[in-house]
Design a protein around this motif. Structure first.
Motif, PDB file in Angstrom:
ATOM      1  N   MET A 151     116.121  80.921  77.273  1.00 25.31           N
ATOM      2  CA  MET A 151     116.252  82.308  77.713  1.00 25.31           C
ATOM      3  C   MET A 151     115.481  82.544  79.006  1.00 25.31           C
ATOM      4  SD  MET A 151     115.862  83.916  73.878  1.00 25.31           S
ATOM      5  CE  MET A 151     115.518  85.587  74.397  1.00 25.31           C
ATOM      6  N   ASN A 152     114.257  82.043  79.069  1.00 30.75           N
ATOM      7  CA  ASN A 152     113.450  82.227  80.275  1.00 30.75           C
ATOM      8  C   ASN A 152     114.088  81.573  81.493  1.00 30.75           C
ATOM      9  OD1 ASN A 152     111.479  83.761  79.072  1.00 30.75           O
ATOM     10  ND2 ASN A 152     110.014  82.089  78.827  1.00 30.75           N
ATOM     11  N   ALA A 153     114.635  80.382  81.310  1.00 32.41           N
ATOM     12  CA  ALA A 153     115.269  79.695  82.434  1.00 32.41           C
ATOM     13  C   ALA A 153     116.454  80.498  82.965  1.00 32.41           C
ATOM     14  CB  ALA A 153     115.718  78.297  82.008  1.00 32.41           C
ATOM     15  N   HIS A 154     117.235  81.096  82.069  1.00 31.49           N
ATOM     16  CA  HIS A 154     118.381  81.912  82.501  1.00 31.49           C
ATOM     17  C   HIS A 154     117.918  83.204  83.181  1.00 31.49           C
ATOM     18  CE1 HIS A 154     120.772  79.289  79.769  1.00 31.49           C
ATOM     19  NE2 HIS A 154     121.726  79.560  80.636  1.00 31.49           N
ATOM     20  N   VAL A 155     116.855  83.827  82.663  1.00 27.36           N
ATOM     21  CA  VAL A 155     116.334  85.050  83.276  1.00 27.36           C
ATOM     22  C   VAL A 155     115.819  84.768  84.687  1.00 27.36           C
ATOM     23  CG1 VAL A 155     114.438  86.728  83.170  1.00 27.36           C
ATOM     24  CG2 VAL A 155     115.809  86.254  81.130  1.00 27.36           C
ATOM     25  N   LEU A 156     115.076  83.675  84.846  1.00 29.11           N
ATOM     26  CA  LEU A 156     114.553  83.315  86.168  1.00 29.11           C
ATOM     27  C   LEU A 156     115.688  83.139  87.171  1.00 29.11           C
ATOM     28  CD1 LEU A 156     112.305  82.447  88.103  1.00 29.11           C
ATOM     29  CD2 LEU A 156     112.410  80.153  87.078  1.00 29.11           C
ATOM     30  N   LEU A 157     116.717  82.423  86.779  1.00 21.45           N
ATOM     31  CA  LEU A 157     117.856  82.218  87.672  1.00 21.45           C
ATOM     32  C   LEU A 157     118.558  83.529  87.999  1.00 21.45           C
ATOM     33  CD1 LEU A 157     119.451  78.973  86.189  1.00 21.45           C
ATOM     34  CD2 LEU A 157     118.626  79.260  88.532  1.00 21.45           C
ATOM     35  N   ALA A 158     118.822  84.329  86.971  1.00 21.78           N
ATOM     36  CA  ALA A 158     119.599  85.555  87.170  1.00 21.78           C
ATOM     37  C   ALA A 158     118.861  86.555  88.055  1.00 21.78           C
ATOM     38  CB  ALA A 158     119.926  86.185  85.819  1.00 21.78           C
ATOM     39  N   LEU A 220     111.511  90.609  79.840  1.00 25.55           N
ATOM     40  CA  LEU A 220     112.705  89.810  80.111  1.00 25.55           C
ATOM     41  C   LEU A 220     112.363  88.323  80.151  1.00 25.55           C
ATOM     42  CD1 LEU A 220     114.810  91.761  82.776  1.00 25.55           C
ATOM     43  CD2 LEU A 220     115.616  90.864  80.597  1.00 25.55           C
ATOM     44  N   PHE A 221     111.240  87.994  80.773  1.00 27.74           N
ATOM     45  CA  PHE A 221     110.749  86.618  80.803  1.00 27.74           C
ATOM     46  C   PHE A 221     109.612  86.538  79.794  1.00 27.74           C
ATOM     47  CE2 PHE A 221     108.560  82.868  82.196  1.00 27.74           C
ATOM     48  CZ  PHE A 221     109.520  82.058  82.777  1.00 27.74           C
ATOM     49  N   ALA A 222     109.872  85.888  78.663  1.00 32.04           N
ATOM     50  CA  ALA A 222     108.916  85.894  77.561  1.00 32.04           C
ATOM     51  C   ALA A 222     107.684  85.050  77.879  1.00 32.04           C
ATOM     52  CB  ALA A 222     109.588  85.371  76.292  1.00 32.04           C
ATOM     53  N   GLY A 223     106.560  85.432  77.280  1.00 31.97           N
ATOM     54  CA  GLY A 223     105.334  84.654  77.438  1.00 31.97           C
ATOM     55  C   GLY A 223     104.153  85.530  77.775  1.00 31.97           C
ATOM     56  N   TYR A 224     102.965  84.980  77.560  1.00 28.27           N
ATOM     57  CA  TYR A 224     101.737  85.726  77.853  1.00 28.27           C
ATOM     58  C   TYR A 224     101.513  85.767  79.352  1.00 28.27           C
ATOM     59  CZ  TYR A 224      96.835  86.909  78.309  1.00 28.27           C
ATOM     60  OH  TYR A 224      95.656  87.506  78.689  1.00 28.27           O
ATOM     61  N   ARG A 225     101.150  86.924  79.869  1.00 26.37           N
ATOM     62  CA  ARG A 225     100.800  87.043  81.269  1.00 26.37           C
ATOM     63  C   ARG A 225      99.427  87.678  81.420  1.00 26.37           C
ATOM     64  NH1 ARG A 225     105.541  87.775  79.821  1.00 26.37           N
ATOM     65  NH2 ARG A 225     106.817  88.308  81.624  1.00 26.37           N
ATOM     66  N   LEU A 226      98.658  87.136  82.380  1.00 23.47           N
ATOM     67  CA  LEU A 226      97.350  87.708  82.690  1.00 23.47           C
ATOM     68  C   LEU A 226      97.555  89.046  83.384  1.00 23.47           C
ATOM     69  CD1 LEU A 226      95.628  84.517  84.133  1.00 23.47           C
ATOM     70  CD2 LEU A 226      95.096  85.622  81.956  1.00 23.47           C
ATOM     71  N   PRO A 227      96.857  90.105  82.941  1.00 22.81           N
ATOM     72  CA  PRO A 227      97.040  91.415  83.586  1.00 22.81           C
ATOM     73  C   PRO A 227      96.769  91.380  85.079  1.00 22.81           C
ATOM     74  CG  PRO A 227      95.822  91.639  81.527  1.00 22.81           C
ATOM     75  CD  PRO A 227      95.932  90.164  81.802  1.00 22.81           C
ATOM     76  N   GLU A 228      95.783  90.562  85.504  1.00 28.24           N
ATOM     77  CA  GLU A 228      95.436  90.538  86.925  1.00 28.24           C
ATOM     78  C   GLU A 228      96.366  89.644  87.737  1.00 28.24           C
ATOM     79  OE1 GLU A 228      92.710  87.447  84.934  1.00 28.24           O
ATOM     80  OE2 GLU A 228      93.666  89.361  84.464  1.00 28.24           O
ATOM     81  N   TYR A 229      97.170  88.798  87.060  1.00 28.31           N
ATOM     82  CA  TYR A 229      98.080  87.916  87.787  1.00 28.31           C
ATOM     83  C   TYR A 229      99.299  87.616  86.927  1.00 28.31           C
ATOM     84  CZ  TYR A 229      99.673  84.207  90.897  1.00 28.31           C
ATOM     85  OH  TYR A 229     100.424  83.445  91.754  1.00 28.31           O
ATOM     86  N   PRO A 230     100.187  88.588  86.758  1.00 27.94           N
ATOM     87  CA  PRO A 230     101.341  88.390  85.871  1.00 27.94           C
ATOM     88  C   PRO A 230     102.289  87.285  86.318  1.00 27.94           C
ATOM     89  CG  PRO A 230     101.533  90.445  87.099  1.00 27.94           C
ATOM     90  CD  PRO A 230     100.142  89.946  87.321  1.00 27.94           C
ATOM     91  N   ALA A 231     102.364  87.018  87.635  1.00 27.81           N
ATOM     92  CA  ALA A 231     103.308  86.008  88.130  1.00 27.81           C
ATOM     93  C   ALA A 231     102.979  84.609  87.644  1.00 27.81           C
ATOM     94  CB  ALA A 231     103.340  86.020  89.657  1.00 27.81           C
ATOM     95  N   ARG A 232     101.791  84.415  87.143  1.00 30.40           N
ATOM     96  CA  ARG A 232     101.412  83.078  86.684  1.00 30.40           C
ATOM     97  C   ARG A 232     102.319  82.583  85.559  1.00 30.40           C
ATOM     98  NH1 ARG A 232      95.216  81.407  85.362  1.00 30.40           N
ATOM     99  NH2 ARG A 232      95.584  79.437  84.301  1.00 30.40           N
ATOM    100  N   VAL A 233     102.830  83.522  84.741  1.00 22.24           N
ATOM    101  CA  VAL A 233     103.722  83.105  83.655  1.00 22.24           C
ATOM    102  C   VAL A 233     104.990  82.461  84.213  1.00 22.24           C
ATOM    103  CG1 VAL A 233     104.983  85.312  83.435  1.00 22.24           C
ATOM    104  CG2 VAL A 233     104.713  83.823  81.434  1.00 22.24           C
ATOM    105  N   ILE A 234     105.414  82.884  85.403  1.00 18.64           N
ATOM    106  CA  ILE A 234     106.593  82.295  86.048  1.00 18.64           C
ATOM    107  C   ILE A 234     106.248  80.914  86.605  1.00 18.64           C
ATOM    108  CG2 ILE A 234     108.374  82.616  87.803  1.00 18.64           C
ATOM    109  CD1 ILE A 234     108.426  84.757  85.630  1.00 18.64           C
ATOM    110  N   HIS A 235     105.133  80.829  87.329  1.00 19.06           N
ATOM    111  CA  HIS A 235     104.747  79.556  87.937  1.00 19.06           C
ATOM    112  C   HIS A 235     104.466  78.491  86.876  1.00 19.06           C
ATOM    113  CE1 HIS A 235     104.753  81.605  91.691  1.00 19.06           C
ATOM    114  NE2 HIS A 235     103.644  82.273  91.484  1.00 19.06           N
ATOM    115  N   GLN A 236     103.874  78.919  85.763  1.00 18.16           N
ATOM    116  CA  GLN A 236     103.506  77.976  84.714  1.00 18.16           C
ATOM    117  C   GLN A 236     104.737  77.366  84.047  1.00 18.16           C
ATOM    118  OE1 GLN A 236     100.222  77.285  84.208  1.00 18.16           O
ATOM    119  NE2 GLN A 236     100.807  75.635  82.811  1.00 18.16           N
TER     120      GLN A 236
END
Length: 308
Positions: A151-158, A220-236
Motif C-alpha cells: 500500500m505504501n509503495a502505491h501511495v508514494l508512486l501515486a 495515506l502512507f502508513a507508519g510512525y513519523r517523528l513530529p519534528e520530521y515527518p518526511a523521514r517515514v518516506i525516506h526510511q
C-alpha cells in the motif's frame, strides 16, 4: 601528515553551531566539527563554508538513515548525489554548486572514491524518471513483502508521480484528503504549501490500491513519523527494503513537473499546483525538459505556417 588549521580558524570550528533544533545538532556536531577539522583549512571564511555544507549534509543523513555517522561511510558519492538531488533543488544554483564542490572535497579526503560526475558538473539538475523506470516501480510495489508495504509503495508512486507532492507532504496526507469532483480525483495537500491537485488519470488505480478501504482519518502512507520530521517515514521506506527499487519522492515530483512543462501547462497554474512561489524555482526542471524540434520552434516564433 595532515595540515593543521591556525588557532583562529580552529576556534571558528570549535564554536560553530548550526541552525537546527538543539537535539539534532547534539547528535551530529562532533561529526561535523571533526570532519572539517581534519581538512586543516587555513582561513575562517572557508572553514565556515565547509561547516555549513557538512552540517546540512549530516543533518539530512542523520534524519534519513538514522545512521551512526562515520566519515568513511558517510562521504560516499552515491549519498552526496542523493543529497544534492533530494535537498538542494530549491536552492540557488551557485549555492548548490558550491555545496556539492565542498562535499566532493570531503569524499576525496576521506575515501578513495571518485566524486560523482553529476554532482560535480550539474548539481542543480533534476532528473525525471523515464517510463521504463515507472513501470519497474509499479512492479516492485506489487511484490512488496506485506500488505502495508504494498500500500505504501502505491501511495508514494501515486502522490509523487500523479500529484507532484513533496516527501513531507506525502507524509502528512490523510485518507480524507482524497476527494472526487465529477470525473476528477483531487488531493488536498497539507503543510507549508497547501493546495488542491487533480491526480493524473494513470495513477488513480495505484492510489486506490494504496487506500484499500482504510478509514478517513488514517495516514495515506502508513507508519510512525517523528513530529519534528515527518518526511523521514518516506525516506526510511527505501532503506528498509534495499533490494527493491524504491523511487525518490523528489524525482517522482520532478517527473510530474517536467511532464506538465513538456505539455505546455501555463506557468502560473503549474506554480500553484506545485506549491512553488517563483518561476525561478522551475529552472532546474526546465533544463530537464524534452528538446523541441527547432524547425517547429522557428515556425512558432515567426508565425509561419508549417510545411505540409
Amino acid at each position: 601528515m595532515n595540515a593543521v588549521s591556525p588557532p583562529a580558524v580552529q576556534r571558528v570550528i570549535d564554536n560553530y553551531v548550526a541552525v537546527m533544533p538543539a537535539a539534532h545538532w547534539t547528535a551530529i556536531e562532533s561529526f561535523v566539527r571533526d570532519s572539517v577539522t581534519s581538512l586543516g583549512l587555513q582561513t575562517r571564511g572557508v572553514a565556515r563554508n565547509y561547516l555549513a555544507a557538512t552540517a546540512k549534509f549530516a543533518h539530512w543523513l542523520w534524519q534519513t538513515a538514522a545512521a551512526n555517522l562515520d566519515p568513511a561511510a558517510a562521504f560516499r558519492p552515491a549519498l552526496i548525489r542523493r543529497f544534492v538531488h533530494e535537498v538542494m533543488p530549491a536552492r540557488a544554483e551557485t549555492y548548490q554548486q558550491q555545496t556539492a564542490q565542498r562535499l566532493n572535497s570531503l569524499v576525496t579526503h576521506f575515501t578513495a572514491a571518485t566524486p560523482d560526475r553529476q554532482t560535480r558538473k550539474h548539481p542543480a539538475s533534476v532528473r525525471p524518471y523515464a517510463n521504463r523506470d515507472l513501470i519497474t516501480f509499479r512492479s516492485s510495489a506489487a511484490r512488496r513483502t506485506n500488505e502495508e508495504r504494498r500500500m505504501n509503495a502505491h501511495v508514494l508512486l501515486a502522490l509523487g508521480a500523479g500529484a507532484g507532492m513533496r516527501a513531507e507532504e506525502i507524509a502528512l496526507a490523510r485518507v480524507s484528503d482524497v476527494s472526487t469532483d465529477g470525473d476528477d480525483l483531487l488531493v488536498s495537500v497539507r503543510g507549508n504549501h497547501p493546495r488542491t491537485v487533480p491526480l493524473r488519470v494513470e495513477w488513480r488505480r495505484a492510489l486506490a490500491t494504496g487506500i484499500n478501504g482504510r478509514e478517513p482519518g488514517e495516514w495515506l502512507f502508513a507508519g510512525y513519523r517523528l513530529p519534528e520530521y515527518p518526511a523521514r517515514v518516506i525516506h526510511q521506506f527505501g532503506i528498509d527494503a534495499p533490494d527493491e527499487p524504491t523511487p525518490s519522492a523528489t524525482r517522482l515530483r520532478a517527473t510530474w513537473i517536467v511532464r506538465h512543462l513538456n505539455a505546455g501547462l501555463r506557468l502560473d497554474i503549474l506554480l500553484e499546483l506545485a506549491g512553488l512561489a517563483s518561476p525561478t524555482s522551475l529552472a532546474p526542471y526546465v533544463r530537464a525538459m524534452t528538446p523541441d524540434d527547432m524547425v517547429e520552434v522557428r515556425h512558432l516564433i515567426s508565425g509561419a505556417e508549417p510545411t505540409r
